[in-house]
Enzyme design. Structure first.
Site, PDB file in Angstrom:
ATOM      1  CG  LEU A 155       3.144  -6.520  -3.137  1.00  9.24           C
ATOM      2  CD1 LEU A 155       2.894  -6.215  -4.095  1.00  9.24           C
ATOM      3  CD2 LEU A 155       4.479  -5.046  -3.043  1.00  9.24           C
ATOM      4  N   GLY A 180       1.260  -0.979   0.605  1.00  6.69           N
ATOM      5  CA  GLY A 180       0.138  -0.467   0.176  1.00  6.69           C
ATOM      6  C   GLY A 180       0.716   1.265   0.129  1.00  6.69           C
ATOM      7  CG  HIS A 217      -4.690  -6.572   3.978  1.00  9.99           C
ATOM      8  ND1 HIS A 217      -4.486  -8.047   4.048  1.00  9.99           N
ATOM      9  CD2 HIS A 217      -3.536  -6.187   3.705  1.00  9.99           C
ATOM     10  CE1 HIS A 217      -4.154  -8.115   2.748  1.00  9.99           C
ATOM     11  NE2 HIS A 217      -3.037  -6.865   2.461  1.00  9.99           N
ATOM     12  CD1 TRP A 218      -2.280  -3.898   7.291  1.00 11.02           C
ATOM     13  CD2 TRP A 218      -2.570  -2.740   8.823  1.00 11.02           C
ATOM     14  NE1 TRP A 218      -1.678  -2.780   6.357  1.00 11.02           N
ATOM     15  CE2 TRP A 218      -1.720  -1.858   6.805  1.00 11.02           C
ATOM     16  CE3 TRP A 218      -2.912  -1.293   9.573  1.00 11.02           C
ATOM     17  CZ2 TRP A 218      -2.036  -0.615   6.798  1.00 11.02           C
ATOM     18  CZ3 TRP A 218      -2.050   0.108   8.953  1.00 11.02           C
ATOM     19  CH2 TRP A 218      -2.064   0.584   7.761  1.00 11.02           C
ATOM     20  NE  ARG A 265       1.195   3.077   4.808  1.00 13.07           N
ATOM     21  CZ  ARG A 265       1.253   1.297   5.103  1.00 13.07           C
ATOM     22  NH1 ARG A 265       1.937   1.069   6.018  1.00 13.07           N
ATOM     23  NH2 ARG A 265       0.652   1.311   4.778  1.00 13.07           N
TER      24      ARG A 265
END
Length: 327
Positions: A134, A65, A289-290, A211
């Site tokens: 990924l 991401g 997702h984390w 980020r």
């Protein structure tokens, strides 16, 4: 080459308080035919007790991401894993402080080849691989291409292997990632990060700023675009469809998924679970997702237990190939 650190256990060993990004960052130039000379940044810690000295190192590969890096994904988890394994976090090519060349072919293969070159540079024959999103795709491609370099696999909502059966494609999380790519604002980044977790209190202003700075650093947007296009270009897209090769994977594999994952939803795990010969699945409830951040302690516990069952053994030559050897 050696599968372990050249120094005795405890020498790269850092006190937990010293496990900071700045203290641990190292860079090395490696080279592959497709990438040429490429600088990769990695972070290494080893806090093992002497009785754990014979364990394979653990290498972690982050997700893809905006603003992703080895440290943003796995920095908070490093101390816990370093107590059990020599642990190496790698900024994949195009991310973090690593170089950002144009991707040649499919990203998973491009990155996997560079990771193997890094292992060669560090004198490491074989590792356990842990990959998120990924990084899960890179880890699987590495295991398929270089099976002799891999012990066990932990794949967290992995890209390429996840095959959505019931959800739209692109998913909500991937669509918000593309939205940021088209219009890289803090608001778009916050919307993307919000799909990563169930607990929205984790989406802090500090996290968004960190980020955003990484995602808009020189070369970062171009690298993200090059990575993304490798999954759509007709010449390289099919190489990223790892689910089509899942039946070839013979490594013990732990699939982990957040039940509420909005990037690679849980139904994406079912084909992999069926096709990978030695796969098992762990699902974290109330988790996105984390998982390494949102279910940190449970994630560490189940991963350490899975890796701890590994035993190196020399198997007789198998007509089915190297991947069939019991690792």
């Amino acid at each position: 080459m050696s599968t372990q650190t050249d120094a005795p256990v405890g020498a790269a060993n850092h006190e937990t308080a010293a496990l900071t990004r700045e203290a641990l960052a190292r860079s090395v130039v490696v080279s592959t035919e497709d990438a040429g000379p490429t600088s990769l940044t990695y972070y290494e810690a080893d806090l093992r007790a002497p009785e754990r000295a014979d364990r394979l190192p653990l290498l972690m590969l982050h997700g893809g991401g905006p603003g992703a890096s080895a440290w943003s994904n796995f920095g908070p988890a490093l101390a816990g894993f370093a107590a059990e394994y020599r642990t190496i976090l790698v900024d994949q090519v195009g991310f973090g402080s690593s170089d950002k060349p144009e991707v040649v072919g499919n990203y998973y293969r491009f990155s996997a080849d560079l990771v193997v070159a890094l292992l060669d540079e560090l004198g490491i024959d074989k590792v356990h691989l842990l990959g998120n999103s990924l990084g899960g795709g890179t880890a699987m491609r590495l295991a398929l291409t270089y099976p002799e370099r891999v012990g066990r696999l932990v794949l967290m909502g992995p890209g390429g292997l996840s095959l959505n059966l019931f959800h739209a494609d692109p998913t909500e999380g991937v669509q918000r990632l593309m939205d940021f790519g088209a219009n890289p604002t803090r608001e778009a980044l916050r919307a993307f990060i919000s799909t990563m977790v169930v607990d929205q209190s984790m989406v802090t202003d500090e996290l968004v700023e960190q980020r955003f700075a990484d995602a808009t650093a020189p070369g970062a947007r171009e690298a993200m675009r090059s990575m993304g296009m490798s999954f759509y270009h007709p010449a390289s897209a099919e190489d990223g469809m790892l689910w089509r090769e899942a039946h070839r994977l013979r490594k013990p594999t732990l699939l982990t998924w957040g039940r509420e994952d909005r990037v690679n939803p849980l139904d994406g795990a079912f084909a992999a679970l069926k096709l990978i010969h030695r796969a098992q699945l762990h699902v974290f409830p109330n988790c996105g997702h984390w998982a390494q951040l949102e279910a940190a302690e449970e994630f560490r516990e189940i991963t350490v237990a899975f890796l701890g069952r590994h035993r190196e053994r020399t198997a007789p030559q198998n007509p089915l190939g190297d991947q069939e050897s019991r690792a």
